[in-house]
Design a protein around this motif. Structure first.
Motif, short mmCIF file in Angstrom:
data_model
loop_
_atom_site.label_atom_id
_atom_site.label_comp_id
_atom_site.label_asym_id
_atom_site.label_seq_id
_atom_site.Cartn_x
_atom_site.Cartn_y
_atom_site.Cartn_z
N ALA A 25 50.61 41.52 48.46
CA ALA A 25 51.49 40.47 47.94
C ALA A 25 50.69 39.33 47.34
CB ALA A 25 52.38 39.95 49.07
N THR A 26 49.54 39.04 47.92
CA THR A 26 48.68 37.99 47.38
C THR A 26 48.19 38.37 45.99
OG1 THR A 26 47.95 37.38 49.61
CG2 THR A 26 46.56 36.66 47.79
N ARG A 27 47.76 39.60 45.82
CA ARG A 27 47.29 40.05 44.50
C ARG A 27 48.44 40.04 43.48
NH1 ARG A 27 44.32 43.52 48.00
NH2 ARG A 27 45.87 45.18 47.77
N VAL A 69 40.98 39.82 47.32
CA VAL A 69 40.08 40.32 46.27
C VAL A 69 39.03 41.24 46.86
CG1 VAL A 69 38.36 39.63 44.56
CG2 VAL A 69 40.49 38.34 44.76
N ALA A 70 38.50 40.88 48.03
CA ALA A 70 37.47 41.70 48.67
C ALA A 70 37.97 43.12 48.92
CB ALA A 70 37.02 41.06 49.99
N GLU A 71 39.25 43.25 49.25
CA GLU A 71 39.80 44.58 49.52
C GLU A 71 39.72 45.47 48.28
OE1 GLU A 71 43.44 45.97 52.22
OE2 GLU A 71 44.12 45.15 50.31
N LEU A 72 39.82 44.87 47.09
CA LEU A 72 39.69 45.66 45.86
C LEU A 72 38.31 46.30 45.77
CD1 LEU A 72 41.32 43.20 43.29
CD2 LEU A 72 42.34 45.29 44.19
N PHE A 73 37.28 45.52 46.11
CA PHE A 73 35.91 46.02 45.99
C PHE A 73 35.57 47.05 47.07
CE2 PHE A 73 35.56 41.70 44.05
CZ PHE A 73 35.43 42.15 42.75
N ASP A 74 36.35 47.07 48.14
CA ASP A 74 36.11 48.09 49.17
C ASP A 74 36.39 49.50 48.66
OD1 ASP A 74 35.28 46.28 51.07
OD2 ASP A 74 37.23 46.06 52.01
N ALA A 75 37.09 49.59 47.53
CA ALA A 75 37.37 50.90 46.94
C ALA A 75 36.16 51.47 46.20
CB ALA A 75 38.56 50.80 45.98
N ALA A 100 38.03 43.99 35.67
CA ALA A 100 38.96 43.85 34.55
C ALA A 100 40.41 43.67 35.01
CB ALA A 100 38.87 45.07 33.63
N LEU A 101 40.68 43.94 36.29
CA LEU A 101 42.04 43.77 36.80
C LEU A 101 42.42 42.29 36.78
CD1 LEU A 101 41.87 46.15 39.90
CD2 LEU A 101 42.99 46.62 37.72
N PRO A 102 43.63 41.95 36.36
CA PRO A 102 44.04 40.53 36.32
C PRO A 102 43.90 39.83 37.66
CG PRO A 102 45.60 41.89 35.11
CD PRO A 102 44.66 42.84 35.81
N GLU A 103 44.24 40.52 38.76
CA GLU A 103 44.16 39.89 40.07
C GLU A 103 42.71 39.65 40.50
OE1 GLU A 103 45.48 44.23 40.94
OE2 GLU A 103 45.48 42.81 39.28
N SER A 106 41.37 36.54 38.11
CA SER A 106 41.88 35.23 38.47
C SER A 106 41.47 34.83 39.87
CB SER A 106 43.41 35.20 38.33
OG SER A 106 44.02 36.18 39.15
N GLY A 107 41.50 35.78 40.79
CA GLY A 107 41.16 35.46 42.18
C GLY A 107 39.70 35.14 42.36
N LEU A 108 38.83 35.97 41.80
CA LEU A 108 37.39 35.77 42.00
C LEU A 108 36.92 34.48 41.33
CD1 LEU A 108 34.88 37.03 43.25
CD2 LEU A 108 34.48 38.22 41.10
N MET A 109 37.34 34.24 40.10
CA MET A 109 36.93 33.02 39.41
C MET A 109 37.41 31.78 40.15
SD MET A 109 35.16 33.77 36.63
CE MET A 109 35.40 32.74 35.18
N ALA A 110 38.62 31.83 40.71
CA ALA A 110 39.17 30.67 41.40
C ALA A 110 38.42 30.36 42.69
CB ALA A 110 40.65 30.91 41.70
N VAL A 111 38.16 31.38 43.50
CA VAL A 111 37.50 31.11 44.78
C VAL A 111 36.04 30.74 44.59
CG1 VAL A 111 39.10 32.46 46.17
CG2 VAL A 111 37.07 33.58 45.22
N VAL A 112 35.39 31.29 43.57
CA VAL A 112 34.00 30.90 43.29
C VAL A 112 33.95 29.42 42.89
CG1 VAL A 112 32.08 31.21 41.70
CG2 VAL A 112 33.15 33.20 42.77
N ALA A 113 34.92 28.99 42.07
CA ALA A 113 34.98 27.58 41.69
C ALA A 113 35.22 26.70 42.91
CB ALA A 113 36.08 27.37 40.65
#
Length: 203
Positions: A25-27, A69-75, A100-103, A106-113
């Motif tokens: 739901a967050t993504r 976002v981390a769950e995406l990279f676990d794949a 390249a996924l929108p979630e 947006s998620g990675l750029m936001a939390v890094v900032a």
């Protein structure tokens, strides 16, 4: 603003089903609403759970988005394609596809900032994304050593530094290519990157 420490885990055990629904739901909310408009209340509604359920698991939006976002990279998986170069190309293409996924974008750029002014959040990114995905470097190096493509590195300190360096080079290049330069990390780029990674600029 500093992240709050995670709440102590008391009471009923966490539900893996609820966790999965919340992260999904967050993504979904990231794609539809963007970082600035995403709220824990909206995520709770989408996931079909109480807002208090989220706060028992995550201290706030920053931490929730990192884990989603981390769950995406676990794949990510390191394919055995017969050579170190081919293996690297395979996992880098997977990595670029996820970025390249929108979630993911947006998620990675936001939390890094946000992490530039939040030390606790920076540590969560390190633990949830960076440290977890170093498994790919360890697996790839061990496989290449078994094939005789790379020499053994028995000193643990030197070995750990090498793993960090490889991860930083791969992750840094692909993130910059896809998220900063907004250029495709296609097969041609990945082949060129892998060649430079393995052989330097001399070949």
């Amino acid at each position: 603003m500093q992240s709050r420490s995670p709440a102590s885990r008391t009471g009923r055990p966490r539900s893996a089903t609820a966790d999965a629904a919340i992260l999904a739901a967050t993504r979904e909310a990231l794609v539809e609403l963007g970082w600035s408009k995403l709220t824990l209340g909206d995520v709770a509604t989408r996931a079909g759970v109480a807002k208090t359920t989220l706060y028992r698991r995550w201290a706030g939006k920053n931490e929730l988005v990192v884990d989603a976002v981390a769950e995406l990279f676990d794949a990510l998986e390191l394919p055995d394609r017969g050579s170190l170069a081919a293996d690297i190309e395979g996992v880098v293409l997977q990595f670029a596809t996820i970025l390249a996924l929108p979630e993911a974008k947006s998620g990675l750029m936001a939390v890094v900032a946000e992490a530039t002014r939040d030390d606790a959040l920076r540590e969560r990114i390190r633990a949830s994304v960076v440290d977890r995905q170093k498994r790919l470097v360890l697996e790839g190096r061990a496989r290449a050593q078994a094939r005789g493509e790379l020499p053994a590195e028995p000193d643990p300190d030197s070995s750990a530094r090498t793993v960090d360096l490889i991860f930083d080079m791969v992750a840094g290049a692909v993130v910059h290519r896809t998220l900063v330069s907004a250029e495709p990390a296609d097969e041609e780029w990945v082949r060129g990157f892998t060649r430079v990674l393995l052989h330097g600029l001399g070949d």
